[in-house]
Design a protein around this motif. Structure first.
Motif, short mmCIF file in Angstrom:
data_model
loop_
_atom_site.label_atom_id
_atom_site.label_comp_id
_atom_site.label_asym_id
_atom_site.label_seq_id
_atom_site.Cartn_x
_atom_site.Cartn_y
_atom_site.Cartn_z
N GLY A 1 2.05 -12.40 15.79
CA GLY A 1 1.28 -12.01 15.43
C GLY A 1 0.91 -10.96 14.47
O GLY A 1 -0.47 -9.93 15.16
N GLY A 2 1.45 -10.10 13.79
CA GLY A 2 1.62 -9.34 13.01
C GLY A 2 1.61 -7.51 13.49
O GLY A 2 1.65 -6.92 13.22
N VAL A 3 2.33 -7.66 14.45
CA VAL A 3 2.70 -7.11 14.81
C VAL A 3 3.99 -5.47 14.10
O VAL A 3 3.91 -4.37 13.38
CB VAL A 3 3.10 -6.01 16.79
CG1 VAL A 3 1.84 -7.37 16.99
CG2 VAL A 3 3.77 -7.71 16.84
N ASN A 4 4.47 -6.26 13.41
CA ASN A 4 6.09 -5.97 12.76
C ASN A 4 5.39 -6.00 11.80
O ASN A 4 5.60 -4.41 10.71
CB ASN A 4 6.56 -7.51 12.72
CG ASN A 4 7.39 -7.42 13.51
OD1 ASN A 4 8.54 -6.47 14.08
ND2 ASN A 4 7.67 -8.93 14.40
N ALA A 5 4.62 -6.36 10.67
CA ALA A 5 3.37 -6.06 9.65
C ALA A 5 2.83 -4.70 10.46
O ALA A 5 2.72 -4.04 8.88
CB ALA A 5 2.66 -6.86 9.21
N ALA A 6 2.25 -4.34 11.49
CA ALA A 6 1.64 -2.78 11.18
C ALA A 6 2.32 -2.09 11.24
O ALA A 6 2.58 -0.93 10.76
CB ALA A 6 0.73 -3.20 12.46
N ALA A 7 3.46 -2.03 12.09
CA ALA A 7 4.29 -1.50 12.20
C ALA A 7 5.62 -1.65 10.40
O ALA A 7 5.92 0.37 10.43
CB ALA A 7 5.84 -1.76 13.35
N ALA A 8 5.55 -1.96 10.17
CA ALA A 8 6.03 -1.81 9.02
C ALA A 8 5.91 -1.02 7.53
O ALA A 8 6.31 -0.21 7.18
CB ALA A 8 6.98 -3.22 8.20
N LEU A 9 4.56 -1.41 8.46
CA LEU A 9 3.33 -0.69 7.36
C LEU A 9 2.78 1.08 7.70
O LEU A 9 3.15 2.11 7.11
CB LEU A 9 2.17 -1.47 6.87
CG LEU A 9 1.18 -0.94 5.45
CD1 LEU A 9 1.51 -0.60 4.44
CD2 LEU A 9 -0.18 -1.80 5.76
N ILE A 10 3.30 1.23 9.19
CA ILE A 10 2.78 2.68 9.45
C ILE A 10 4.34 3.00 9.21
O ILE A 10 3.80 4.40 8.45
CB ILE A 10 2.36 2.53 10.50
CG1 ILE A 10 0.94 1.99 11.01
CG2 ILE A 10 2.80 3.68 11.59
CD1 ILE A 10 0.71 1.63 12.69
N LEU A 11 5.51 3.07 8.78
CA LEU A 11 6.72 3.02 8.68
C LEU A 11 6.62 3.91 7.45
O LEU A 11 7.41 4.44 6.98
CB LEU A 11 7.71 2.61 9.14
CG LEU A 11 9.07 2.80 8.95
CD1 LEU A 11 8.93 3.79 9.41
CD2 LEU A 11 10.08 2.19 9.22
N ALA A 12 6.38 2.69 6.52
CA ALA A 12 6.31 2.85 4.46
C ALA A 12 5.45 3.89 4.84
O ALA A 12 5.37 4.90 4.10
CB ALA A 12 5.51 2.00 4.33
N PHE A 13 3.91 4.47 5.49
CA PHE A 13 2.79 5.48 4.98
C PHE A 13 3.43 6.47 5.64
O PHE A 13 2.90 7.49 4.93
CB PHE A 13 1.61 5.29 5.71
CG PHE A 13 1.20 4.25 4.29
CD1 PHE A 13 0.60 4.67 3.65
CD2 PHE A 13 0.17 2.62 4.76
CE1 PHE A 13 -0.65 3.81 3.08
CE2 PHE A 13 0.24 1.85 4.16
CZ PHE A 13 0.17 2.78 2.99
#
Length: 174
Positions: free
Chosen positions: A71-83
């Protein structure tokens, strides 16, 4: 095609396939799964294209979410890590990290245990990713103890896995 771009494409593909085919099927004690796909974000070149970095980090997380049905939790975590990576780099390597054209991959593979800053960089990145990932996954404070245990145990599993992958892929010294 530039060799850096090609190496990033290969790294993206290999880490995605390894995560989906191998590491998603590892279930230590029914809830500990290593997440070495974040090595793509950790080892991305400092002076690389930032828009492409954020897009590819999001796509990496989204692909993992599609295969895990999470449900998108990995995408959110990866994007927050990238930022948050520039702040982590400043904290770990000092304020002038970008002026020295720091090659994270070379620095990590050459002296992961020789340098506390490299080990700290790796650990902070993994910790931020896991805190965001599992907090979004649970989304309730009723399970705060289980959340903390899962973050800590998965953190160590991912840290060990990432270090092993880095040493396995380390180029031979000439």
């Amino acid at each position: 095609m530039n060799s850096i771009v090609l190496s990033n494409i290969v790294r993206f593909t290999c880490l995605l396939l390894a995560q989906v085919l191998i590491f998603n099927n590892i279930d230590l004690f029914t809830f500990i799964n290593p997440y070495p796909y974040i090595l793509f974000i950790i080892l991305y070149p400092v002076n690389g294209n930032k828009a492409l970095f954020y897009l590819s980090s999001f796509l990496m997380g989204l692909c993992i979410d599609i295969f895990e049905n999470s449900g998108g939790v990995n995408a959110a975590a990866a994007l927050i890590l990238a930022f948050s990576r520039p702040s982590i780099l400043k904290f770990s390597f000092g304020i002038s990290y970008e002026y020295h054209n720091l090659n994270i991959y070379k620095k990590v593979t050459n002296d992961i245990f020789k340098s506390l800053e490299v080990f700290g960089y790796l650990a902070i990145c993994i910790l931020i990713h896991h805190v965001v990932l599992f907090t979004l996954e649970f989304l309730r404070f009723d399970f705060i103890l289980e959340l903390a245990i899962r973050i800590i145990l998965t953190f160590f599993a991912t840290l060990v896995t990432c270090i092993l992958i880095i040493f396995l892929l380390k180029p031979a010294r000439k």
